[in-house]
Design an enzyme around this catalytic site. Structure first.
Site, mmCIF file in Angstrom:
data_model
loop_
_atom_site.group_PDB
_atom_site.id
_atom_site.type_symbol
_atom_site.label_atom_id
_atom_site.label_comp_id
_atom_site.label_asym_id
_atom_site.label_seq_id
_atom_site.Cartn_x
_atom_site.Cartn_y
_atom_site.Cartn_z
ATOM 1 N N ASP A 13 -40.820 -61.538 22.133
ATOM 2 C CA ASP A 13 -40.594 -62.967 21.994
ATOM 3 C C ASP A 13 -41.880 -63.697 22.378
ATOM 4 O O ASP A 13 -42.778 -63.120 22.999
ATOM 5 C CB ASP A 13 -39.434 -63.383 22.911
ATOM 6 C CG ASP A 13 -39.044 -64.833 22.708
ATOM 7 O OD1 ASP A 13 -39.024 -65.291 21.555
ATOM 8 O OD2 ASP A 13 -38.762 -65.518 23.708
ATOM 9 N N ASP A 15 -42.158 -67.651 23.403
ATOM 10 C CA ASP A 15 -41.968 -68.578 24.518
ATOM 11 C C ASP A 15 -41.265 -67.881 25.674
ATOM 12 O O ASP A 15 -40.207 -67.267 25.506
ATOM 13 C CB ASP A 15 -41.141 -69.791 24.077
ATOM 14 C CG ASP A 15 -41.905 -70.696 23.123
ATOM 15 O OD1 ASP A 15 -43.064 -71.007 23.414
ATOM 16 O OD2 ASP A 15 -41.338 -71.078 22.087
#
Length: 259
Positions: A13, A15
């Site tokens: 991922d 963020d």
């Protein structure tokens, strides 16, 4: 948990794992550099459909993260691929930004508000009441409802922002129609990413900061899951879920020796 094959490819991922509140997470630039130098396939995933891969490459570069365009996989790209598989050469009414419209154009979709096959809702910082009203009427007239991701809020330096999931809920309330969410935690997002880099679930690890999206999605797609504590979920919160990540580490800096 059963013994897994050594990690040959990585999904991570963005963020909360590589960046947080507009700043790189300590160790993230080194982690990206190690992945690139290893020659192992990897993708940086994001549920945010606002930006094109080129936009995200530029944004990450300004933070010292050297991620090529082809190593970014967004919910917009996954949505484009999904629609192209379901109804090739179709039409869509889109609420969203360049990341989403570019992805749909790239798979041959025509964007229109005249009897579209789909209403596609993505992220935008300027949700228009007029556009939402049009979406409601088109869905009532028979358009299928797709949403890039179910996130109800998104991060910003100033605090939480309402995201696509919140607007989707409003449209659903007005139409009685629930959308099909393409992005995490739908394992389709993960499987499409695996297919993009020709990776196998048994030898791929997913790194995320959220139990309810990243870890759940990776788990359901059959990947090794690694929760980092630099974003949303804490170690204490992780214990409250009925499922567990394969392991928990403080940050991607703890994974440098494994790449």
């Amino acid at each position: 948990m059963h013994d897994r094959k050594p990690v040959q490819s990585w999904l991570t991922d963005m963020d909360g794992v590589l960046v947080h509140e507009g700043q790189p997470v300590p160790g993230a630039p080194e982690f990206i550099n190690r992945m690139r130098a290893s020659g192992k396939p990897f993708l940086v995933l994001t549920n945010n459909s606002i930006y094109t891969p080129r936009d995200l490459t530029a944004r990450l570069s300004r933070m010292g993260l050297d991620v090529p365009e082809e190593s970014i996989w967004s919910s917009a790209l996954a949505t484009g691929q999904f629609l192209a598989d379901q109804r090739p050469g179709g039409t869509a009414y889109v609420i969203g930004e360049a990341g989403l419209t570019t992805a749909l154009h790239a798979v041959g979709y025509v964007l229109t508000d005249f009897a579209p096959d789909y209403v596609v809702l993505g992220e935008t910082r300027t949700y228009s009441f007029e556009a939402i009203t049009k979406a409601v009427r088109l869905i009532n007239d028979g358009a299928r409802f797709i949403c890039t991701n179910p996130d109800v809020t998104g991060p910003s330096v100033e605090g939480a922002l309402p995201a696509a999931g919140s607007v989707a809920a409003m449209i659903s309330k007005a139409t009685g129609v629930e959308p099909y969410f393409v992005g995490k935690p739908n394992p389709m997002m993960m499987r499409s990413a695996l297919n993009t880099i020709n990776a196998h679930s048994e030898s791929t690890a997913m790194i995320g900061d959220r139990m309810d999206t990243d870890i759940l999605c990776g788990l359901e797609a059959g990947l090794e899951t690694i929760l980092v504590l630099t974003g949303i979920s804490t170690r204490t919160e992780a214990e409250r879920y009925p499922y567990r990540p394969s392991r928990i580490v403080n940050s991607v800096a703890d994974l440098l020796d494994e790449v």
